[in-house]
Design a protein around this motif. Structure first.
Motif, mmCIF file in Angstrom:
data_model
loop_
_atom_site.group_PDB
_atom_site.id
_atom_site.type_symbol
_atom_site.label_atom_id
_atom_site.label_comp_id
_atom_site.label_asym_id
_atom_site.label_seq_id
_atom_site.Cartn_x
_atom_site.Cartn_y
_atom_site.Cartn_z
ATOM 1 N N MET A 102 36.746 49.516 97.949
ATOM 2 C CA MET A 102 35.676 48.572 97.694
ATOM 3 C C MET A 102 36.120 47.184 98.155
ATOM 4 N N ASP A 103 35.217 46.440 98.718
ATOM 5 C CA ASP A 103 35.535 45.094 99.165
ATOM 6 C C ASP A 103 35.858 44.201 97.966
ATOM 7 N N ASN A 104 36.789 43.310 98.156
ATOM 8 C CA ASN A 104 37.204 42.437 97.066
ATOM 9 C C ASN A 104 36.241 41.281 96.810
ATOM 10 N N HIS A 105 35.228 41.088 97.673
ATOM 11 C CA HIS A 105 34.319 39.968 97.438
ATOM 12 C C HIS A 105 33.299 40.265 96.343
ATOM 13 N N TYR A 106 33.238 41.500 95.888
ATOM 14 C CA TYR A 106 32.367 41.801 94.747
ATOM 15 C C TYR A 106 33.067 41.359 93.473
ATOM 16 N N PRO A 107 32.328 40.696 92.568
ATOM 17 C CA PRO A 107 32.960 40.256 91.329
ATOM 18 C C PRO A 107 33.296 41.435 90.404
ATOM 19 N N VAL A 108 32.672 42.567 90.653
ATOM 20 C CA VAL A 108 32.883 43.755 89.826
ATOM 21 C C VAL A 108 33.194 44.928 90.749
ATOM 22 N N GLN A 109 34.125 45.748 90.359
ATOM 23 C CA GLN A 109 34.471 46.927 91.138
ATOM 24 C C GLN A 109 33.636 48.115 90.667
ATOM 25 N N ILE A 110 33.410 49.060 91.559
ATOM 26 C CA ILE A 110 32.589 50.228 91.241
ATOM 27 C C ILE A 110 33.178 50.995 90.047
ATOM 28 N N GLU A 111 34.505 51.029 89.937
ATOM 29 C CA GLU A 111 35.143 51.740 88.824
ATOM 30 C C GLU A 111 34.759 51.120 87.483
ATOM 31 N N GLN A 112 34.624 49.787 87.459
ATOM 32 C CA GLN A 112 34.224 49.113 86.225
ATOM 33 C C GLN A 112 32.776 49.453 85.871
ATOM 34 N N ILE A 113 31.941 49.583 86.897
ATOM 35 C CA ILE A 113 30.545 49.941 86.662
ATOM 36 C C ILE A 113 30.441 51.379 86.152
ATOM 37 N N ILE A 114 31.246 52.275 86.713
ATOM 38 C CA ILE A 114 31.253 53.673 86.252
ATOM 39 C C ILE A 114 31.585 53.727 84.763
ATOM 40 N N LYS A 115 32.614 52.988 84.343
ATOM 41 C CA LYS A 115 32.998 52.966 82.921
ATOM 42 C C LYS A 115 31.884 52.370 82.068
ATOM 43 N N ALA A 116 31.287 51.289 82.543
ATOM 44 C CA ALA A 116 30.214 50.636 81.787
ATOM 45 C C ALA A 116 29.002 51.560 81.650
ATOM 46 N N LEU A 117 28.675 52.290 82.722
ATOM 47 C CA LEU A 117 27.559 53.230 82.647
ATOM 48 C C LEU A 117 27.838 54.326 81.625
ATOM 49 N N SER A 118 29.032 54.910 81.690
ATOM 50 C CA SER A 118 29.336 56.014 80.776
ATOM 51 C C SER A 118 29.333 55.568 79.318
ATOM 52 N N LYS A 119 29.661 54.304 79.059
ATOM 53 C CA LYS A 119 29.602 53.770 77.697
ATOM 54 C C LYS A 119 28.170 53.444 77.276
ATOM 55 N N SER A 120 27.287 53.269 78.251
ATOM 56 C CA SER A 120 25.926 52.798 77.985
ATOM 57 C C SER A 120 24.882 53.904 77.900
ATOM 58 N N TRP A 121 25.131 55.025 78.570
ATOM 59 C CA TRP A 121 24.131 56.098 78.581
ATOM 60 C C TRP A 121 23.836 56.585 77.171
ATOM 61 N N SER A 122 22.550 56.737 76.874
ATOM 62 C CA SER A 122 22.114 57.201 75.559
ATOM 63 C C SER A 122 20.657 57.619 75.659
ATOM 64 N N LEU A 123 20.087 58.001 74.537
ATOM 65 C CA LEU A 123 18.647 58.306 74.510
ATOM 66 C C LEU A 123 17.817 57.073 74.835
ATOM 67 N N ASP A 124 18.412 55.885 74.695
ATOM 68 C CA ASP A 124 17.698 54.650 75.035
ATOM 69 C C ASP A 124 17.569 54.452 76.546
ATOM 70 N N SER A 125 18.436 55.118 77.326
ATOM 71 C CA SER A 125 18.370 54.966 78.783
ATOM 72 C C SER A 125 17.760 56.174 79.476
ATOM 73 N N SER A 126 17.697 57.323 78.792
ATOM 74 C CA SER A 126 17.016 58.507 79.333
ATOM 75 C C SER A 126 16.672 59.470 78.206
ATOM 76 N N SER A 127 15.445 59.946 78.219
ATOM 77 C CA SER A 127 15.017 60.911 77.198
ATOM 78 C C SER A 127 15.697 62.266 77.394
ATOM 79 N N LYS A 128 16.344 62.475 78.544
ATOM 80 C CA LYS A 128 17.030 63.749 78.817
ATOM 81 C C LYS A 128 18.507 63.710 78.415
ATOM 82 N N TRP A 129 18.973 62.538 77.961
ATOM 83 C CA TRP A 129 20.371 62.387 77.564
ATOM 84 C C TRP A 129 20.731 63.364 76.457
#
Length: 124
Positions: free
Chosen positions: A1-28
């Motif tokens: 990943m390019d370093n000019h992004y303030p956030v790395q994709i790995e950080q987003i992956i972790k944030a998504l996995s912590k955030s997924w719930s019935l509030d983000s999808s009824s299929k969760w």
């Protein structure tokens, strides 16, 4: 990943996995937290990192994911038991949004932003 992004994709992956719930999808579910999250997750990643939105036709309908700097990022791949034959068909925010709703999108975006190390990121 390019370093000019303030956030790395790995950080987003972790944030998504912590955030997924019935509030983000009824299929969760606890057993399959990524289920039904492809559209909403793709939109949130697109907000943060830009890039392109792509889609692939699956038996249950369209599956959305991100394409950033020429690389595919399918952050909800874990919801599937079978391998995916990616078609990489160009898509857009409107199509990905048809897989979610405003309440789910706002919840997931806010939750992901709260879980990222930089709380002052300006989204696109």
């Amino acid at each position: 990943m390019d370093n000019h992004y303030p956030v790395q994709i790995e950080q987003i992956i972790k944030a998504l996995s912590k955030s997924w719930s019935l509030d983000s999808s009824s299929k969760w579910s606890k057993d399959n937290p990524a289920k039904g999250q492809c559209g909403v997750a793709t939109l949130v990643v697109h907000d943060i990192l830009g890039g392109e939105i792509k889609k692939t036709k699956l038996p249950d309908g369209w599956h959305f994911y991100n394409f950033i700097n020429g690389k595919r990022y399918d952050l909800t791949l874990s919801q599937f038991k079978e391998d995916i034959l990616y078609m990489d068909i160009p898509s857009n925010r409107d199509e990905a949004y048809s897989d979610t709703n405003e309440k789910q999108y706002k919840y997931l975006k806010q939750s992901v932003m709260n879980h990222l190390p930089f709380s002052n990121i300006e989204s696109r």
